[in-house]
Write a protein that holds these residues in place. Structure first.
Motif: not given
Length: 197
Positions: A105, A122-123, A126, A129-130, A155, A158, A162
Motif C-alpha cells: 500500500s 486510493l483516494a 481513504q 476508511g475515514r 481522518a 486514518m 498511517s
C-alpha cells in the motif's frame, strides 16, 4: 482459471514477495504458471496496469477482512478506552500478519503519482476508511456517520493508522503499543483542552 485470473494471482504473489518496483514481467508470468508475456498486454495493456489491478484486488480483500475484524473489537461491556485500545491491538497485529500488503500500500502511493486511475482508487479507499473508522468508533452504521465525523474523527484515525504503520514497518521494537496510543491521546487531550464555544 483463465489467463487473466492467472496473471492477477501471479501479480499479487509477486507484489507480496518482491514488491512493486522489483517485480518484472518475467516474474509475473512465472508466478502465473507460465502465462505468456503477450497475455499481459492483451488483458491489461501493461505491467503497471496489471500490478494496479492486483493491488486493488488485494487491498479490497484486506479492507473487507479488516473491517470485519475491527467491527468486533474489545470485550462486551468493556469501557470505551479498553475497547479503543483493543482495536489498536488488532490493527498492530495486522502489521505483522499482513506486512506485505501494508508495504504494497505504501508502494501504491508512490505509483499513484504515475497512474490517475490508481490515485482515484486510493483516494476513494481513504474516504471509505475515514467513514468506516468513524462508524466503528461511534458504534453506528456507515450511513449514520455525518460528513463532519468522517472528516474529523475518521481522518484523525486514518492519520494515526498511517503513522503507526510506518513506525511498525520500520522499527517494530520501538513503535508505540496500543497502550502508548491511548496514553498519547490522553496527553493530547490535556494539551488541547476541552472544546470552547
Amino acid at each position: 482459471m483463465g489467463n487473466r485470473e492467472d496473471l492477477l494471482a501471479g501479480a499479487r504473489r509477486c507484489l507480496e514477495e518482491k514488491g512493486w518496483a522489483r517485480t518484472t514481467v518475467r516474474d509475473i508470468t512465472a508466478a502465473s504458471g507460465g502465462v505468456s508475456m503477450a497475455a499481459i498486454g492483451y488483458h491489461f495493456g501493461s505491467r503497471e496496469a496489471l500490478l494496479n489491478a492486483a493491488l486493488i484486488d488485494a487491498i479490497d480483500e484486506w479492507g473487507t477482512e479488516t473491517g470485519r475484524t475491527l467491527a468486533a473489537f474489545g470485550a462486551e461491556g468493556a469501557a470505551p478506552a479498553e475497547r479503543y485500545e483493543a482495536m489498536w491491538d488488532r490493527i498492530i497485529e495486522s502489521f505483522s500478519t499482513h506486512r506485505t500488503l501494508w508495504l504494497a500500500s505504501i508502494e501504491a502511493l508512490i505509483q499513484a503519482e504515475h497512474s490517475e486511475d490508481l490515485r482515484r482508487y486510493l483516494a476513494g479507499a481513504q474516504a471509505q476508511g475515514r467513514l468506516g473508522l468513524a462508524a466503528i468508533l461511534n458504534g453506528v452504521e456507515e450511513d449514520a456517520v455525518g460528513v463532519e465525523a468522517a472528516r474529523s474523527l475518521g481522518a484523525v484515525q486514518m492519520a494515526l493508522l498511517s503513522g503507526l504503520m510506518t513506525q511498525w514497518l520500520t522499527d517494530p521494537d520501538q513503535a508505540p503499543t496500543s497502550a502508548d496510543v491511548v496514553a498519547g491521546l490522553r496527553e493530547l487531550t490535556r494539551i488541547v483542552g476541552p472544546d470552547h464555544p
